[in-house]
Design a protein around this motif. Structure first.
Motif, PDB file in Angstrom:
ATOM      1  N   TRP A   1      17.292  23.158   8.498  1.00  0.00           N
ATOM      2  CA  TRP A   1      18.387  23.419   9.446  1.00  0.00           C
ATOM      3  C   TRP A   1      17.918  23.226  10.880  1.00  0.00           C
TER       4      TRP A   1
ATOM      5  N   GLY B   1      24.393  20.613  10.880  1.00  0.00           N
ATOM      6  CA  GLY B   1      23.609  21.806  10.569  1.00  0.00           C
ATOM      7  C   GLY B   1      24.376  22.923   9.896  1.00  0.00           C
TER       8      GLY B   1
ATOM      9  N   ILE C   1      23.712  23.438   6.244  1.00  0.00           N
ATOM     10  CA  ILE C   1      22.511  24.181   5.883  1.00  0.00           C
ATOM     11  C   ILE C   1      22.726  25.675   6.063  1.00  0.00           C
TER      12      ILE C   1
END
Length: 539
Positions: free
Chosen positions: A483, A74, A77
């Motif tokens: 995300w 993540g 992102i």
């Protein structure tokens, strides 16, 4: 006299033939420039698939929790979210080409840091920098939308998605080759295989940077900077004879009143009442596209297949099939987007996604798990203490959540990623057909509809007056939505289970399908300027 007439006719025919040949060459040039700009999508797809393969080895080496595993994926992102705050102003100031060159260099820096990372924190930094480079997809869509002919813009922008899927496919093949070679190549170990997966990206990074040096700047951006001669020279390379002057005049009329707008002024215009409907379309599409679960499947593909009960090598083999399906159905989108239109593909694709996630949910919801002697024997082969499973011998589980909770109670964070797939593989009772059908149907539906079509819509509904801020804004919304999926997917599997996780994605797709059917306009075959005049005027 007859000979003169015949000669003039022949001369006219030759000129027409030459013009057709020239126009064909110009079309080829437009395709070439679009493919080069979109090659950043190839690198993005490569990166996404590489981290999906590296994840189980990284998680074991750095002893990561489920949330830390989510952070490794993540944080990229988060990087692109930060980058998108600056992408619009950078594109407006320096042009699309220079920004793409900077992004290519950023990808390379990320590759070096990530592949040589000696800690979880260093890997996160490398992934974060790579996330900044993910803005390439937005800038590529912006560039392609500004050089592509109106009648074929949908096909051109969809090339972005095609190259993403091709990049993923290549990475899946490389990952499978590396994993299947671990037994025969002594130098390949759990500790270094992920470094090779991530480090391979440096090759396409260098190729992309070199190719970007050969493309021209966006002619629409050049016109916005009053560099008319340069813009005309670019249009003469990619536009049919006799259309250049008319096209330049139309673009000038659109940007004339706002040619001196600052980024702040463009933002005010973007969020003004006349633009509200366009913003609503972009936001809804971005949220739906990001939240239907594509990044869960793409970034965690081997993990998803582990939940069905496949061996490590088989999970990597199945990712190749996933990659092939993605490429095939992206081609379907490219060859149908100008015939069926954006709205038909979007709505039909979302309906198929709902069906696909429903099938995945049904498959996992009817699965059961039992710790047996063969399970313990298989775990012992992983050079992990299998006796820790003895207290659970004969125990049956109705959900994967309960099974994973017991495994986490006796195994360390270093051991868990290495044995969880083996335990699920040996203990599960499931009809995999429902899950496999759902996964492949989801990939097919996504890549023939909302995957590529979203970028087509974004590149079409905003004119040059606001495009430098509108596309990054829309991409920002999509990135935040994506995300949330990437960050929390490992946590969702651990706490919600595979069945409920995919049921949630199906619910998002169902709501999105209804909303898109109600508000999405059809934009095929129209110029960017005509689309904005029509939609803004109507609202």
């Amino acid at each position: 006299m007859l000979e003169t007439t015949m000669s003039e006719t022949a001369s006219t025919d030759n000129k027409q033939a030459d013009n057709k040949l020239t126009d064909k060459n110009k079309h080829f040039q437009a395709i070439k420039f679009s493919m080069i700009a979109a090659f950043g999508g190839f690198v993005f797809g490569l990166d996404a698939a590489n981290i999906s393969g590296a994840l189980r080895f990284v998680s074991s080496q750095f002893e990561l929790t489920s949330l830390q595993t989510g952070n490794v994926v993540g944080c990229a992102i988060v990087g692109v979210i930060l980058a998108l705050f600056f992408t619009g102003s950078l594109c407006q100031r320096f042009g699309r080409k220079k920004v793409l060159l900077g992004i290519a260099l950023t990808y390379s820096l990320s590759t070096v840091i990530s592949s040589f990372a000696n800690s979880y924190e260093m890997l996160v930094v490398g992934r974060f920098i790579g996330g900044v480079a993910f803005a390439s997809i937005t800038v590529s869509a912006m560039y392609i939308g500004e050089i592509a002919p109106a009648k074929q813009r949908g096909q051109f922008v969809s090339v972005n998605q095609l190259l993403i899927t091709l990049g993923s496919l290549i990475a899946f093949v490389i990952n499978y080759f590396l994993v299947s070679s671990m037994g025969s190549i002594e130098s390949l170990t759990d500790e270094n295989i992920w470094r090779l997966m991530l480090g391979f990206e440096i090759v396409p990074n260098i190729i992309w940077f070199s190719l970007l040096l050969t493309i021209p700047e966006s002619p629409r951006w050049l016109l916005s900077k009053q560099r008319d001669d340069e813009a005309k020279a670019v249009f003469e390379q990619i536009t049919a004879q006799g259309e250049v002057s008319e096209l330049m005049t139309d673009i000038k009329q659109t940007i004339k009143q706002d040619s001196t707008n600052t980024v702040v002024q463009q933002l005010k215009l973007l969020f003004s009442k006349p633009m509200r409907f366009l913003v609503i379309i972009a936001v809804v599409y971005a949220v739906v596209q990001g939240a239907t679960g594509m990044n869960a499947v793409l970034f965690y593909a081997p993990t998803v297949f582990e939940q069905i009960g496949m061996s490590v090598e088989d999970t990597f083999l199945q990712t190749i099939v996933l990659g092939g399906v993605s490429v095939l159905f992206t081609l379907v989108a490219i060859f149908t987007v100008e015939k069926l239109g954006r709205k038909v593909l979007t709505v039909s694709g979302l309906l198929l996604i709902v069906l696909a996630h429903g099938s995945i949910w049904y498959g996992f919801d009817n699965a059961s798990y039992q710790i047996s002697q063969p399970v313990i024997q298989k775990v012992a082969l992983q050079q992990v203490d299998a006796d820790k499973l003895l207290p659970f011998l004969g125990k049956t589980y109705d959900t994967d959540v309960a099974l994973k909770a017991d495994l986490a109670s006796v195994y360390t964070k270093k051991e868990l990623p290495l044995i969880s797939g083996v335990v699920i593989n040996e203990s599960i009772t499931i009809n995999p057909a429902f899950v496999l059908f759902g996964l492949f149907a989801f990939l097919a539906a996504f890549n023939m509809s909302i995957g590529p079509i979203m970028w087509v819509i974004f590149s079409e509904i905003f004119s040059s007056r606001v495009r430098s801020v509108a596309l990054p804004f829309a991409a920002l919304v999509q990135s935040i939505s994506s995300w949330s999926i990437q960050q929390f997917f490992p946590w969702q599997l651990e706490n919600m289970g595979a069945a409920n996780t995919f049921l949630y994605y199906g619910g998002v797709a169902f709501i999105g399908c209804i909303v898109m059917a109600l508000i999405l306009p059809e934009t095929k075959g129209k110029t960017i300027e005509a689309i904005e005049r029509e939609l803004v005027h109507e609202r």
